[in-house]
Design a protein around this motif. Structure first.
Motif, short mmCIF file in Angstrom:
data_model
loop_
_atom_site.label_atom_id
_atom_site.label_comp_id
_atom_site.label_asym_id
_atom_site.label_seq_id
_atom_site.Cartn_x
_atom_site.Cartn_y
_atom_site.Cartn_z
N SER A 561 0.82 -1.21 0.00
CA SER A 561 0.00 0.00 0.00
C SER A 561 0.86 1.26 0.00
N ILE A 562 1.94 1.27 0.79
CA ILE A 562 2.78 2.47 0.88
C ILE A 562 3.48 2.75 -0.44
N TYR A 563 3.99 1.72 -1.10
CA TYR A 563 4.80 1.90 -2.30
C TYR A 563 3.98 1.85 -3.57
N ALA A 564 2.63 1.73 -3.47
CA ALA A 564 1.78 1.66 -4.66
C ALA A 564 1.83 2.99 -5.41
N LYS A 565 1.86 2.92 -6.74
CA LYS A 565 1.87 4.13 -7.55
C LYS A 565 0.50 4.80 -7.58
N GLU A 566 -0.57 4.00 -7.46
CA GLU A 566 -1.92 4.55 -7.45
C GLU A 566 -2.53 4.35 -6.09
N VAL A 590 2.89 10.35 3.54
CA VAL A 590 4.20 10.84 3.99
C VAL A 590 5.30 10.34 3.05
N HIS A 591 5.22 9.05 2.66
CA HIS A 591 6.25 8.48 1.76
C HIS A 591 6.27 9.21 0.42
N GLN A 592 5.09 9.49 -0.13
CA GLN A 592 5.04 10.17 -1.42
C GLN A 592 5.53 11.61 -1.31
N ARG A 593 5.23 12.29 -0.19
CA ARG A 593 5.74 13.65 0.00
C ARG A 593 7.27 13.66 0.06
N GLN A 595 9.36 11.53 -1.30
CA GLN A 595 9.92 11.28 -2.63
C GLN A 595 9.68 12.46 -3.57
N LEU A 596 8.56 13.17 -3.38
CA LEU A 596 8.27 14.32 -4.23
C LEU A 596 9.27 15.45 -3.99
N PHE A 597 9.60 15.71 -2.69
CA PHE A 597 10.47 16.84 -2.37
C PHE A 597 11.94 16.47 -2.37
N TYR A 598 12.30 15.20 -2.11
CA TYR A 598 13.70 14.84 -1.97
C TYR A 598 14.19 13.89 -3.06
N GLY A 599 13.30 13.12 -3.69
CA GLY A 599 13.75 12.19 -4.73
C GLY A 599 13.39 10.75 -4.40
N GLU A 600 13.56 9.88 -5.40
CA GLU A 600 13.17 8.47 -5.26
C GLU A 600 14.01 7.71 -4.26
N ALA A 601 15.19 8.23 -3.94
CA ALA A 601 16.08 7.50 -3.01
C ALA A 601 15.63 7.61 -1.55
N TYR A 602 14.64 8.45 -1.27
CA TYR A 602 14.24 8.71 0.10
C TYR A 602 12.79 8.26 0.31
N GLY A 603 12.42 8.07 1.57
CA GLY A 603 11.06 7.66 1.87
C GLY A 603 10.99 6.88 3.17
N LEU A 604 9.96 6.00 3.26
CA LEU A 604 9.69 5.25 4.48
C LEU A 604 9.91 3.77 4.27
N GLU A 605 10.22 3.08 5.36
CA GLU A 605 10.29 1.63 5.38
C GLU A 605 9.79 1.16 6.75
N VAL A 606 8.90 0.16 6.73
CA VAL A 606 8.28 -0.33 7.96
C VAL A 606 8.81 -1.72 8.27
N GLN A 607 9.23 -1.92 9.52
CA GLN A 607 9.63 -3.24 10.01
C GLN A 607 8.85 -3.53 11.28
N SER A 608 8.51 -4.80 11.46
CA SER A 608 7.68 -5.14 12.62
C SER A 608 7.87 -6.60 12.99
N GLU A 609 7.64 -6.88 14.27
CA GLU A 609 7.62 -8.24 14.78
C GLU A 609 6.31 -8.42 15.55
N THR A 615 8.54 -0.54 13.85
CA THR A 615 9.44 0.60 13.63
C THR A 615 9.24 1.12 12.21
N VAL A 616 9.07 2.45 12.09
CA VAL A 616 8.99 3.12 10.80
C VAL A 616 10.29 3.90 10.61
N PHE A 617 11.04 3.56 9.56
CA PHE A 617 12.30 4.22 9.25
C PHE A 617 12.07 5.28 8.18
N MET A 618 12.52 6.48 8.46
CA MET A 618 12.42 7.59 7.50
C MET A 618 13.83 7.98 7.07
N THR A 619 14.04 8.07 5.75
CA THR A 619 15.34 8.47 5.19
C THR A 619 15.17 9.80 4.47
#
Length: 631
Positions: A561-566, A590-593, A595-609, A615-619
């Motif tokens: 859902s986070i990385y979906a283009k639509e 938040v992820h799309q914002r 990437q829009l302002f900083y580029g495709e190399a940045y965004g969010l990644e979610v890890q969970s147990e 944990t939500v990682f923001m780059t």
């Protein structure tokens, strides 16, 4: 210097501004056409030059590799011949013999073993000599293979071979001396050769003699000594001591005396650093020096390619391109001048009419045939006064609308200030009633409202976003029996970094609302931790909660859902196991914002147990609020 440059530029601007429109248009056409023509010509010239050079390198590299393959075959033949002679026990015994052999032994040796030695050389016709040297003074020499080693003990290669203790020594020599000294006068000059030398030790460590296998360089590397006249390339073979061998007739070395030194210098540098410079120039002529090492014999094979003919072709092509460009520019200039004179004829008539009106002459009208911009300009010029009045009325109307917009903006500000003042009044009442919790909550709520209403830009300091999150946590803790604890692990020097406004708060809000399963007893020790780290000029922010986490299936759906283009669809409930929304719309925004302002190399990644944490990682890049990357 700066003042002088400014003065020259002002003079040029004044002179340029007084030129006629036709002259400036023609100059502009030339400039517009000249730039692309020069760029295309330069690119074409470089492409042609690189193509010629690449073809020459590829062609001659192939020839060099074929010659190297031939040399390797010759090396193998010489090593095989030396090994066959070395491993023959009868030969070893003959060389070791310290007593005078009988006539029968000599006859037997000559009719069997010596014949086999001759057969070795006969089966390898490219081998010029197969010689065995004995250290025994009693050995009987049998020409042309077996000799006493005192005939060659003074040769430079002899001591080198002894120092190698049985290992192979490859030696390049400029001539092939006659061991038997059969000529009383000056002996005929021999041809250059390469020799394989190996000490005979029986047993190991006990010197017996020496094996020498010779091959003329004309057979060892035939393309280096080819009789075919080629003025465009020449091969060299470099032996030990950087000694160069090549054909003597029609040689580049005779025409270019510094070429040999340049090759030796490049070979010396290649042996030390592994770097090889392929380009060389002498007396205005360019060469390509293509080299391949012959590691087995400690030598190198170099192919020198003259670029004289290639440069002639390239120069001809360059001159042709320049000539075509000049002709094309002259042709375009002539056409542009004629067309501009025809197109601007009516504009000159209109200009003269405007000048007469400016001088106060009565405007009697003018007739311009045809339409287009000049026709429209003449039509609107005749209605100039009406147009001026219309523009004045429009200006007054626009000024009124601008005042109305300013009043509306002021009214909105008054509404916002009314809300802030109301919250302050309620806060004061709470403090009077000694309701500190309500007062603190109103303070946090007021801070959140000011942060939300004051949207002066997309970027804020990290300290402002953190303060907004602290206000949000304080407001939300009113409804909880056990408050959510916010832990910050951020160095003070990072608080001035730039982040997108409202980028961290939605993630914290997501944790507060969904990290702990609803409908059960309210858990204790609920903690949200924000950590910041830096690596390779990028900032990594980790927002971690100790909630119920996500199963691997739900985590995979959330990532999709986070990385979906639509925009992904969401179910009616909007929640999944562990309490996180299946659609993840907030995280996706938040992820799309990012990437829009900083580029495709940045965004969010979610890890969970599941059952433990999420944990939500923001780059994001390390940037100061001014917009510059911090160094």
């Amino acid at each position: 210097m700066r003042k002088r440059t400014g003065a020259l530029w002002s003079s040029f601007s004044y002179w340029w501004g007084r030129r006629s429109l036709q002259s400036r248009l023609v100059a502009a056409y030339i400039f517009i056409i000249l730039g692309p023509c020069l760029l295309v010509s330069l690119y074409s010239y470089r492409a042609i030059n690189n193509t010629y050079v690449r073809d020459a390198v590829d062609k001659n590299s192939y020839l060099l590799e074929m010659e190297k393959l031939h040399i390797l075959n010759q090396i193998e033949a010489m090593e095989r011949a030396a090994q066959m002679a070395y491993s023959d026990k009868v030969i070893q015994n003959y060389l070791v013999n310290e007593s005078d052999p009988t006539l029968g032994e000599l006859i037997d040796f000559n009719t069997t073993t010596f014949v086999n030695l001759n057969r070795i050389q006969f089966n390898n016709p490219n081998i010029e000599h197969l010689r065995l040297y004995s250290g025994s003074k009693e050995v009987h020499e049998i020409w042309p293979i077996i000799f006493r080693e005192d005939r060659v003990s003074m040769e430079p290669w002899f001591q080198k071979a002894l120092e190698l203790n049985g290992q192979e020594l490859w030696s390049f020599q400029s001539d092939d001396p006659d061991l038997m000294q059969r000529y009383s006068g000056d002996p005929p000059k021999g041809q250059p050769k390469v020799s394989l030398l190996r000490e005979i030790s029986i047993p190991a460590g006990h010197h017996v003699g020496m094996i020498q296998v010779d091959m003329l360089l004309s057979r060892f590397t035939p393309k280096t000594y080819t009789a075919v006249r080629d003025n465009q390339s020449q091969m060299f073979i470099a032996g030990d001591g950087m000694q160069l061998f090549t054909r003597s007739d029609n040689s580049f070395v005779q025409k270019y005396p510094e070429l040999a030194g340049a090759i030796a210098g490049r070979l010396l540098k290649y042996g030390g650093t592994g770097e090889w410079d392929i380009h060389y120039k002498e007396n205005g002529n360019s060469f390509l020096l293509i080299q391949t090492p012959l590691a087995q014999i400690g030598a190198s094979l170099v192919n020198v390619v003259s670029m004289e003919e290639v440069m002639k072709d390239i120069s001809h092509t360059r001159n042709l391109i320049i000539g075509l460009n000049i002709g094309f520019i002259f042709l375009v200039t002539a056409i542009a001048y004629v067309l501009n004179a025809f197109i601007l004829k009516n504009l000159r008539r209109l200009t003269e009419t405007m000048k007469r009106v400016r001088r106060g002459e009565v405007y009697t009208g003018m007739s311009i045939r045809g339409g287009g911009e000049v026709g429209e300009l003449a039509h609107h010029f005749s209605k100039l006064m009406n147009t001026i009045n219309t523009l004045v009325a429009q200006a007054v109307n626009k000024q009124a609308l601008s005042k109305e917009a300013e009043l509306r903006t002021l009214h909105n500000q008054i509404d916002a200030h009314f809300l802030y003042n109301t919250l302050e009044n309620i806060k004061m009442l709470a403090e009077i009633e000694n309701q500190r919790g309500i007062s603190d909550a109103l303070t946090s709520l007021g801070g959140m409202m000011r942060y939300n209403f004051k949207w002066s830009g997309e970027y804020v300091k990290l300290r402002d976003e953190i303060r907004h999150i602290e206000n949000y946590i304080e407001v939300m803790n009113i409804r909880f029996e056990y408050p959510v604890l916010l832990e910050l692990s951020i160095d003070a020097l990072y608080l001035e970094l730039e982040v997108l406004k409202m980028s961290l708060q939605p993630i914290v809000e997501n944790s507060v609302k969904h990290a702990w399963s609803a409908g059960e007893e309210e858990p204790q020790n609920r903690t949200i931790c924000i950590q910041l780290s830096e690596a390779e000029e990028d900032i990594f922010i980790a927002i971690r909660d100790n909630g119920s986490g996500l199963t691997p299936e739900r985590l995979s759906e959330l990532h999709a859902s986070i990385y979906a283009k639509e925009e992904p669809g969401t179910d009616a409930s909007g929640s999944a196991a562990g309490g996180y929304r299946v659609g993840g719309i907030g995280l996706r925004n938040v992820h799309q914002r990012l990437q829009l302002f900083y580029g495709e190399a940045y965004g969010l990644e979610v890890q969970s147990e599941a059952g433990k944490w999420t944990t939500v990682f923001m780059t994001l890049p390390k940037v100061l609020l001014t917009g510059d990357r911090q160094t």
